[in-house]
Scaffold this active site. Sequence first.
Site, short mmCIF file in Angstrom:
data_model
loop_
_atom_site.label_atom_id
_atom_site.label_comp_id
_atom_site.label_asym_id
_atom_site.label_seq_id
_atom_site.Cartn_x
_atom_site.Cartn_y
_atom_site.Cartn_z
CD GLU A 43 2.00 8.11 5.46
OE1 GLU A 43 2.44 9.16 5.29
OE2 GLU A 43 0.92 7.58 4.99
CD GLU A 65 -2.81 1.44 2.44
OE1 GLU A 65 -3.60 2.20 2.24
OE2 GLU A 65 -2.14 0.91 3.45
CG ASP A 68 -1.13 16.13 -1.50
OD1 ASP A 68 -1.83 16.61 -2.56
OD2 ASP A 68 -0.55 16.56 -0.57
CD GLU A 75 -14.59 3.66 0.89
OE1 GLU A 75 -15.57 3.08 0.09
OE2 GLU A 75 -13.75 2.68 1.24
CE LYS A 131 -1.25 27.16 -4.45
NZ LYS A 131 -0.41 27.99 -3.54
CG ASP A 185 10.07 9.13 -1.84
OD1 ASP A 185 9.06 8.48 -2.58
OD2 ASP A 185 10.63 10.00 -2.54
#
Length: 213
Positions: free
Chosen positions: A69, A44, A119, A195, A123, A96
């Site tokens: 994470e 994940e 994320d 979710e 922009k 990462d």
Amino acid sequence: MGRPILRKIDPSLDLSRCFREAVSLPQPWRSDLLFGRNAPLEVEVGTGKGMFLRKAAAGTPEVDFLGIEIALKYAKYAAAGLVKAGLTNAAVIHGDALRFFAEWLPDQSVHAVHVYFPDPWWKKRHRKRRVMREGFVRDVSRVLVPGGRLHFWTDVGEYFHASLALIAECSRLEGPLPVPEKPAENDMDFRTHFERRVRLQGGVIYRSEFRKP
């Protein structure tokens, strides 16, 4: 939608069994060094508070799950949840995810990749920071075993359609396959906390699944 404040982790919990720093891991990655066995592996990307990891690991004990994470406090929080649940077939890596896929995961070593609500980097000048980018998509295709699956969900329509186009262009993955939304049977019957928040607020979720031939 910003991340909520986390509850404090019980300092008496021993996280050593299910928490690792990416930089401390051997290259290439070997699941047996962490889980003590060779079992199908699912990864994940962006574990967050760890709802998916806990539910998936509890529901399929024959599979090993690895969450990656980048935020340390969330990585430790998710790991603490695994410890409290007594789950031995899941762990959290702090690091990462894009680098982990590129540098640690061998070819055809993963049975499924899960990317839920990354994320969106709203922009336009920041969109190069998105997880769903060419290099990552190619690495997903590389590390999946034949028949392996990529699950990608988001609540941002533009991100969803841009990612589907990217996957079609940069990989040979088959899809997108339809992923129907099922009614929640209880207050926690969701794949991730995000979710749950989106659906309770009446938002739209775009779901897709891809298969490696």
